[in-house]
Design a protein around this motif. Structure first.
Motif, PDB file in Angstrom:
ATOM      1  N   LEU A  18      39.742  32.791  28.109  1.00  0.00           N
ATOM      2  CA  LEU A  18      39.662  34.360  27.774  1.00  0.00           C
ATOM      3  C   LEU A  18      39.779  34.425  26.132  1.00  0.00           C
ATOM      4  CD1 LEU A  18      41.709  35.871  30.651  1.00  0.00           C
ATOM      5  CD2 LEU A  18      38.951  35.969  30.271  1.00  0.00           C
ATOM      6  N   GLY A  19      40.566  33.700  25.513  1.00  0.00           N
ATOM      7  CA  GLY A  19      40.640  33.542  24.176  1.00  0.00           C
ATOM      8  C   GLY A  19      39.558  33.237  23.328  1.00  0.00           C
ATOM      9  N   ALA A  20      38.475  32.447  24.074  1.00  0.00           N
ATOM     10  CA  ALA A  20      37.476  31.931  23.539  1.00  0.00           C
ATOM     11  C   ALA A  20      36.229  32.793  23.716  1.00  0.00           C
ATOM     12  CB  ALA A  20      37.181  30.438  24.017  1.00  0.00           C
ATOM     13  N   GLY A  21      36.540  34.094  24.384  1.00  0.00           N
ATOM     14  CA  GLY A  21      35.179  34.957  24.269  1.00  0.00           C
ATOM     15  C   GLY A  21      34.673  34.689  25.905  1.00  0.00           C
ATOM     16  N   TRP A  22      35.182  34.044  26.830  1.00  0.00           N
ATOM     17  CA  TRP A  22      34.780  34.316  28.285  1.00  0.00           C
ATOM     18  C   TRP A  22      35.057  35.374  28.684  1.00  0.00           C
ATOM     19  CZ3 TRP A  22      32.163  30.046  30.497  1.00  0.00           C
ATOM     20  CH2 TRP A  22      32.139  28.791  29.622  1.00  0.00           C
ATOM     21  N   LEU A  23      34.339  35.861  29.793  1.00  0.00           N
ATOM     22  CA  LEU A  23      34.575  37.185  30.370  1.00  0.00           C
ATOM     23  C   LEU A  23      34.785  36.933  31.793  1.00  0.00           C
ATOM     24  CD1 LEU A  23      31.937  39.559  28.817  1.00  0.00           C
ATOM     25  CD2 LEU A  23      34.187  39.186  28.122  1.00  0.00           C
ATOM     26  N   ASP A  24      35.895  37.523  32.238  1.00  0.00           N
ATOM     27  CA  ASP A  24      36.176  37.264  33.910  1.00  0.00           C
ATOM     28  C   ASP A  24      35.145  38.354  34.604  1.00  0.00           C
ATOM     29  OD1 ASP A  24      37.261  37.578  36.396  1.00  0.00           O
ATOM     30  OD2 ASP A  24      39.447  37.293  35.858  1.00  0.00           O
ATOM     31  N   CYS A  25      34.533  37.736  35.368  1.00  0.00           N
ATOM     32  CA  CYS A  25      33.429  38.314  36.115  1.00  0.00           C
ATOM     33  C   CYS A  25      33.881  39.139  37.356  1.00  0.00           C
ATOM     34  CB  CYS A  25      32.261  37.372  37.099  1.00  0.00           C
ATOM     35  SG  CYS A  25      31.576  36.349  35.817  1.00  0.00           S
ATOM     36  N   GLY A  26      35.188  39.268  37.558  1.00  0.00           N
ATOM     37  CA  GLY A  26      35.954  40.024  38.540  1.00  0.00           C
ATOM     38  C   GLY A  26      35.853  39.470  40.057  1.00  0.00           C
ATOM     39  N   GLU A  27      35.297  38.153  40.202  1.00  0.00           N
ATOM     40  CA  GLU A  27      35.050  37.889  41.393  1.00  0.00           C
ATOM     41  C   GLU A  27      35.943  36.645  41.393  1.00  0.00           C
ATOM     42  OE1 GLU A  27      30.770  36.703  42.124  1.00  0.00           O
ATOM     43  OE2 GLU A  27      30.130  38.278  40.774  1.00  0.00           O
ATOM     44  N   ALA A  28      36.594  36.792  42.615  1.00  0.00           N
ATOM     45  CA  ALA A  28      37.470  35.557  43.393  1.00  0.00           C
ATOM     46  C   ALA A  28      36.799  34.967  44.697  1.00  0.00           C
ATOM     47  CB  ALA A  28      38.958  35.799  43.148  1.00  0.00           C
ATOM     48  N   TYR A  29      37.259  33.576  44.759  1.00  0.00           N
ATOM     49  CA  TYR A  29      36.773  33.185  46.010  1.00  0.00           C
ATOM     50  C   TYR A  29      37.673  31.952  46.188  1.00  0.00           C
ATOM     51  CZ  TYR A  29      34.634  29.192  43.419  1.00  0.00           C
ATOM     52  OH  TYR A  29      34.272  28.292  42.680  1.00  0.00           O
ATOM     53  N   LYS A  30      37.740  31.562  47.454  1.00  0.00           N
ATOM     54  CA  LYS A  30      38.707  30.512  48.027  1.00  0.00           C
ATOM     55  C   LYS A  30      37.971  29.202  47.527  1.00  0.00           C
ATOM     56  CE  LYS A  30      42.149  28.999  50.509  1.00  0.00           C
ATOM     57  NZ  LYS A  30      43.363  28.960  49.789  1.00  0.00           N
ATOM     58  N   GLY A  31      38.822  28.580  46.708  1.00  0.00           N
ATOM     59  CA  GLY A  31      38.393  27.133  46.186  1.00  0.00           C
ATOM     60  C   GLY A  31      39.285  25.909  46.816  1.00  0.00           C
ATOM     61  N   ARG A  32      39.100  24.653  46.318  1.00  0.00           N
ATOM     62  CA  ARG A  32      39.840  23.583  46.803  1.00  0.00           C
ATOM     63  C   ARG A  32      41.309  23.747  46.765  1.00  0.00           C
ATOM     64  NH1 ARG A  32      40.236  19.495  43.361  1.00  0.00           N
ATOM     65  NH2 ARG A  32      38.687  19.832  41.479  1.00  0.00           N
ATOM     66  N   VAL A  33      41.575  24.192  45.575  1.00  0.00           N
ATOM     67  CA  VAL A  33      43.241  24.377  45.268  1.00  0.00           C
ATOM     68  C   VAL A  33      43.571  25.611  45.517  1.00  0.00           C
ATOM     69  CG1 VAL A  33      44.719  24.153  43.408  1.00  0.00           C
ATOM     70  CG2 VAL A  33      42.755  22.630  43.354  1.00  0.00           C
ATOM     71  N   GLY A  34      42.979  26.926  45.205  1.00  0.00           N
ATOM     72  CA  GLY A  34      43.599  28.168  45.574  1.00  0.00           C
ATOM     73  C   GLY A  34      42.230  28.978  45.093  1.00  0.00           C
ATOM     74  N   TYR A  35      42.785  30.176  45.057  1.00  0.00           N
ATOM     75  CA  TYR A  35      41.556  31.065  44.452  1.00  0.00           C
ATOM     76  C   TYR A  35      40.945  30.996  43.009  1.00  0.00           C
ATOM     77  CZ  TYR A  35      42.145  33.788  48.696  1.00  0.00           C
ATOM     78  OH  TYR A  35      41.965  34.252  50.063  1.00  0.00           O
TER      79      TYR A  35
END
Length: 165
Positions: free
Chosen positions: A136-153
């Motif tokens: 986020l500090g490098a200018g990436w934007l959170d798309c507002g989407e989360a999904y269940k991954g192999r470790v957590g959300y």
């Protein structure tokens, strides 16, 4: 100290050996994997849609990442993007700004490798506070989407690319 992000194939044999010795902290392994797996993904079955990059501090590798483009993209990625995978900063070098240096150099490195790419995307564990802060500090934007991954959300983040002329 001078840093630069370079394609894996431009590394000398000594630099490739140094890169293969990079290690992350054990608690980071579930999120980024280890160098053996990252290099295996790059080298076992070479594919023009998968590129590896090393961050050199002066001439010594201190970090590594993989980029993928179609047709090797994960299911959640836009077909015109490249996705970031396996970002690893050597545990002996962490806290010195090398992750940030990777993020700053990544857009240009991506466009030099694949000029047609329109954006970058990544997936990050929602509880990985350090990684979220870096991106986020490098200018990436959170798309507002989360999904269940192999470790957590997992959270999807993106960054538009602007071609340089």
């Amino acid at each position: 100290m001078h840093t630069r992000l370079v394609p894996y194939e431009t590394l000398t044999a000594v630099q490739q050996q140094q890169l293969s010795a990079l290690e992350v902290h054990p608690e980071q392994l579930p999120f980024c994997g280890d160098m053996y797996c990252a290099l295996n993904a790059l080298l076992a079955r070479p594919n023009p849609s998968v590129k590896g990059f090393a961050l050199l501090a002066d001439d010594t590798p201190v970090a590594f990442l993989l980029l993928k483009r179609a047709p090797c993209l994960p299911h959640w990625a836009d077909e015109h993007s490249a996705t970031l995978h396996a970002l690893q900063v050597d545990r002996r070098q962490q806290g010195r700004g090398f992750g940030k240096a990777c993020m700053q150099a990544l857009p240009l490195a991506t466009l030099e490798a694949w000029p047609q790419i329109k954006g970058l995307e990544l997936s990050v564990d929602a509880d990985n506070v350090a990684a979220m802060g870096l991106y986020l500090g490098a200018g990436w934007l959170d798309c507002g989407e989360a999904y269940k991954g192999r470790v957590g959300y997992e959270r999807r983040l993106s960054r538009a690319l602007t071609p340089t002329r």
